[in-house]
Scaffold this active site. Structure first.
Site, PDB file in Angstrom:
ATOM      1  N   ASP A 150       3.220  -9.501   1.317  1.00  0.00           N
ATOM      2  CA  ASP A 150       2.472 -10.350   0.385  1.00  0.00           C
ATOM      3  C   ASP A 150       3.017 -11.778   0.455  1.00  0.00           C
ATOM      4  OD1 ASP A 150       0.736 -11.055  -1.658  1.00  0.00           O
ATOM      5  OD2 ASP A 150       2.015 -10.298  -3.256  1.00  0.00           O
ATOM      6  N   GLU A 153       1.489 -16.712   3.112  1.00  0.00           N
ATOM      7  CA  GLU A 153       0.666 -17.830   3.621  1.00  0.00           C
ATOM      8  C   GLU A 153       1.502 -18.960   4.281  1.00  0.00           C
ATOM      9  OE1 GLU A 153      -1.472 -15.333   1.049  1.00  0.00           O
ATOM     10  OE2 GLU A 153       0.321 -16.453   0.546  1.00  0.00           O
ATOM     11  N   ASP A 273      -5.843 -11.683  -5.125  1.00  0.00           N
ATOM     12  CA  ASP A 273      -5.901 -11.404  -6.569  1.00  0.00           C
ATOM     13  C   ASP A 273      -7.297 -11.608  -7.149  1.00  0.00           C
ATOM     14  OD1 ASP A 273      -3.226 -11.035  -6.200  1.00  0.00           O
ATOM     15  OD2 ASP A 273      -2.602 -12.925  -7.104  1.00  0.00           O
TER      16      ASP A 273
END
Length: 629
Positions: A150, A153, A273
Site C-alpha cells: 500500500d 505511489e 479508498d
C-alpha cells in the site's frame, strides 16, 4: 485462493477480533477464503514487525495453523516507508546495505505511519535482495499467504526537504497520523522540482513533488525520481513477487495500490479508498472494466466502501456487484463502524445469494484467470468486447460481463427494486433460475425485477459454462462435482455451443498446461435435426483424473419443444433403463412484454442427472428430442 471472498478492516485491534470475524462468517454461512490485517498487527506501524501484546505470536501461529488446515489464507499490509529507528533491524540492515533513495547523498527523509521514514529504491538490485531477505525473515515470524503493498505511489505525509525536529516527538501519538510533523521546506531550485509544465495532479496547484518523494531525489545509477516516479509501485511489486516466490516456490499473491503498465503480471489491484456512496458503487464498475483493459485483470473495489459508513441498503447492493468483481474484498476504515457482511441480516442474505453463486462459478472464473494470463483478455469486460457490432452498448458501464458471456446487471440506485438492463442480441438465461429466459431480437432494454436480495445474472447463448456446487471456502467448493450448463438460441433447431475449463492446484508459480500439474478441457455441443450432442476434448488428463473430479449433471437450455428427450447414448452406446441416469425436461418461461408483437418463443431445458463422467477423460453423449415440428 484469490478468486474466493476476502475480508479486511483497518482497526482489528487484536487477534481475538480477527478470530471472531472468521467465526461469525462461518456462523452466518457466508463463504470466506482470506482474512486480512491492515497495520493493526504491526509494532508501531513498522513493516515486518508484530505487535506482541495485541497479536501474541504463539496465539497467532495457532490461529494460522487452524485456518490453514481448512484452506483459508491470511494476508497483511506492508508500506514502502521504513521507519528511521536505530533499534529497528529492518532499518539497520537497510542502512548497512545502502538501499534507500537519496537526496544530496543522504537517504531521503519522509513521513508515513511510523513517523520519519526512508524509501527503499527498488531499481537497485541490492535493494531487491535486501527486501527479499526481510520478506523471508517476516515469513519465518508469521507465515503469511500474501502481501498487500500500500501507499506505494509513494505516499508521503510531508513535502520537500525534511529534517527530524529537535525537542518534539514526531508523530505525537495523538490525533490523526497523517499530519506532517517533520521540519520541511519546499524544494524549487531545480527544473525537476518546478518544471515549466504544471500538471496539477492533485488539483491543488502545488509543486510536482507534493506529498510524495521529491522529484529531484536520486535512485540507483543516478536515475531521478522525476523519471522513475510512476514505476515505484511497479518496481516494488516485482521485488515482492520475487521475494514471495523464493520462499516456497508457490504462486505469490500481491495486492498493490499503485500500478503501471505490466503490473498485472505481478499483482492484483484494488481501486484505493473508495467511498461508501451510491456514486462510488457505480464508478467501481467502470474502474474495474478499465483496469482489465489496462492489463490488470485481478481487480476490485472495497465492497460497501472504505469510508464513511454505508447504509444497509447500499451494502446489500454492493455485495451483489462485488461478489462478481474478479478481486472480491470487503474493507473498511478505522473510523467507520463495522461492516462485515454478517453485521446486518439482510446483507448476510444478499451475500449468501451472490457469493453462493460466485463459489459455484469458481471453475469459470479460474479459467478466465488462465485466459487472462495466456492471452491478456480481461476477466471482467465491457459488453462491447463480446458485441462489437452492437453500438448501443459502447458507452455502457452499469453492467458488465465476466468472460465472453456471463452478464451482471446490478441495481446501482437507492430505493430501486427493478433494473433497466440492456440485452444485446440473442437469448439470455437467468443463472439463478435457468427456466427464466429473455430473447432480445436486435438488442433491447428490459426492465427486470430486482428485490433487495436479487442480482440479475444472465448467460448468453452458444456457451458451455462449467460450474461446481459451491461451498464455504474455495478449497471445499473445488472438490465438489461439476455441472455443465449448455445454452442454445431459444427454440433453435440448429445450434452450437462451446466452453473451456482450466484446472490446476492454484499454487504453482506459473499457470501453464503441463503434464501432471494441470488439465485443460474444451467442451462442445450441437443441436441439429432433433439430435443433441455434447462432447469434450481433454489436454493433459492426468491432473484431473488424479483428483477424481466428475461431471454429475448437464443442463441444456433453449431446446425446441419437440417431444420428450429419448435415446440417450454415451460414448456411442445406448444408456439402459437400469442405469442411474435420468433425463428430465422443463418448459422455459419468457418475459411477456418481449413476446408482444414478435413471434412467441418457446423452448425447454433438458437436464441429465446421475452422471459420473471423469473430467479428465474425453466423452461424447447424445440424445434425440422427439420429432421436430
Amino acid at each position: 485462493m484469490p478468486t474466493g471472498f476476502h475480508q479486511c478492516r483497518w482497526g482489528y485491534h487484536n487477534l481475538s477480533v480477527v478470530e471472531d470475524v472468521v467465526e461469525n462468517y462461518k456462523k452466518a454461512r457466508i463463504p470466506l477464503d482470506v482474512i486480512w490485517n491492515d497495520d493493526d498487527h504491526m509494532d508501531g506501524h513498522k513493516d515486518f514487525t508484530l505487535n506482541l501484546v495485541n497479536y501474541p505470536r504463539p496465539k497467532l501461529l495457532a490461529f494460522l495453523e487452524k485456518i490453514h488446515s481448512i484452506g483459508m489464507k491470511y494476508i497483511v499490509i506492508i508500506d514502502p516507508g521504513i521507519g528511521v529507528n536505530s533499534s529497528y533491524g529492518v532499518y539497520q540492515r537497510g542502512i548497512a546495505n545502502d538501499v534507500f533513495i537519496k537526496y544530496e547523498g543522504e537517504p531521503y527523509l519522509a513521513q508515513v505511519w511510523p513517523g520519519a521514514v526512508n524509501f527503499p529504491d527498488f531499481l537497485n538490485p541490492k535493494t531487491v535482495d535486501w527486501w527479499g531477505d526481510e520478506v523471508r525473515r517476516f515469513h519465518e515470524l508469521v507465515p503469511v499467504d500474501g502481501l498487500w503493498i500500500d501507499m506505494n505511489e509513494a505516499s508521503n505525509f510531508c513535502s520537500g526537504l525534511c529534517k527530524i525536529p529537535k525537542g518534539k516527538q514526531c508523530p505525537s501519538g495523538t490525533g490523526p497520523g497523517w499530519v506532517c510533523c517533520l521540519d520541511c521546506k519546499n524544494i524549487t531550485k531545480t527544473r525537476w522540482d518546478d518544471p515549466p509544465y504544471k500538471i496539477n495532479a492533485s488539483g491543488l496547484q502545488v509543486p510536482i513533488g507534493y506529498k510524495t518523494i521529491a522529484t529531484s531525489a536520486v535512485h540507483y545509477n543516478g536515475v531521478l525520481e522525476y523519471d522513475a516516479h510512476s514505476l515505484y509501485g511497479f518496481s516494488q511489486a516485482i521485488a515482492t513477487h520475487k521475494a514471495l516466490q523464493g520462499l516456497e516456490g508457490k504462486r505469490p499473491f500481491i495486492l498493490s495500490r499503485s500500478t503501471y503498465v505490466g503490473s498485472g503480471k505481478y499483482a492484483a489491484h484494488w481501486t484505493g479508498d473508495n467511498k461508501g456512496t451510491w456514486e462510488d458503487l457505480k464508478y467501481s464498475i467502470s474502474t474495474m472494466i478499465n483496469f482489465g483493459i489496462f492489463g490488470v485483470p485481478m481487480v476490485g473495489s472495497d465492497i460497501c466502501g472504505f469510508y464513511p459508513a454505508p447504509t444497509e441498503e447500499l451494502c446489500n447492493r454492493w455485495i451483489e456487484v462485488g461478489a462478481f468483481y474478479p478481486f472480491s474484498r470487503d474493507h473498511a476504515n478505522f473510523y467507520s463502524p463495522r461492516q462485515e457482511l454478517y453485521q446486518w441480516d439482510s446483507v448476510a442474505e444478499s451475500a449468501r445469494n451472490a457469493l453462493g453463486m460466485r463459489y459455484k462459478i469458481l471453475p469459470y472464473l479460474y479459467t478466465l484467470s488462465y485466459e487472462a494470463h495466456t492471452t491478456g483478455a480481461p476477466i471482467a469486460r465491457p459488453l462491447f468486447f463480446s458485441f462489437p457490432d452492437y453500438t448501443e452498448c459502447y458507452g455502457l458501464s452499469t453492467q458488465f460481463l465476466l468472460g465472453s458471456s456471463l452478464m451482471i446487471s446490478p441495481v446501482l440506485e437507492q430505493g430501486k427494486s427493478q433494473v433497466k438492463a440492456l440485452f444485446p442480441p440473442g437469448s439470455w438465461y437467468n443463472l439463478f433460475d435457468m427456466t427464466q429466459a429473455i430473447t432480445s431480437e436486435g438488442g433491447q432494454y428490459v426492465t427486470l425485477d430486482a428485490p433487495l436480495h436479487v442480482v440479475n445474472v444472465h448467460l448468453h447463448q452458444n456457451t458451455i459454462l462449467p460450474m461446481q456446487q459451491g461451498g464455504m471456502i474455495s478449497k471445499e467448493a473445488r472438490m465438489t462435482p461439476f455441472a455443465l450448463v449448455v445454452t442454445f438460441p431459444a427454440g433453435a433447431s440448429d445450434g452450437k455451443a462451446a466452453g473451456k475449463l482450466f484446472l490446476d492446484d492454484d499454487e504453482l508459480p506459473e499457470m501453464k498446461l503441463a503434464s501432471g500439474s494441470a488439465t485443460y478441457v474444451d467442451f462442445y455441443a450441437t443441436v441439429s435435426q432433433g439430435t443433441v450432442k455434447l462432447w469434450s476434448e481433454v489436454q493433459e488428463s492426468k491432473f484431473a483424473l488424479d483428483k477424481g473430479w466428475k461431471i454429475s449433471k448437464v443442463a441444456v437450455l433453449g431446446l425446441g419443444r419437440s417431444g420428450a428427450p429419448s435415446a440417450l447414448e454415451f460414448d456411442g452406446k445406448p444408456v439402459t433403463a437400469a442405469s442411474n441416469i435420468e433425463l428430465t425436461s422443463l418448459e422455459q418461461k419468457y418475459l411477456e412484454d418481449l413476446q408482444a408483437g414478435s413471434e412467441k418463443k418457446s423452448s425447454v431445458m433438458v437436464e441429465v442427472n446421475g452422471l459420473e463422467i471423469p473430467v479428465g477423460k474425453n466423452f461424447a453423449m447424445s440424445w434425440k428430442m422427439g420429432i421436430s415440428g
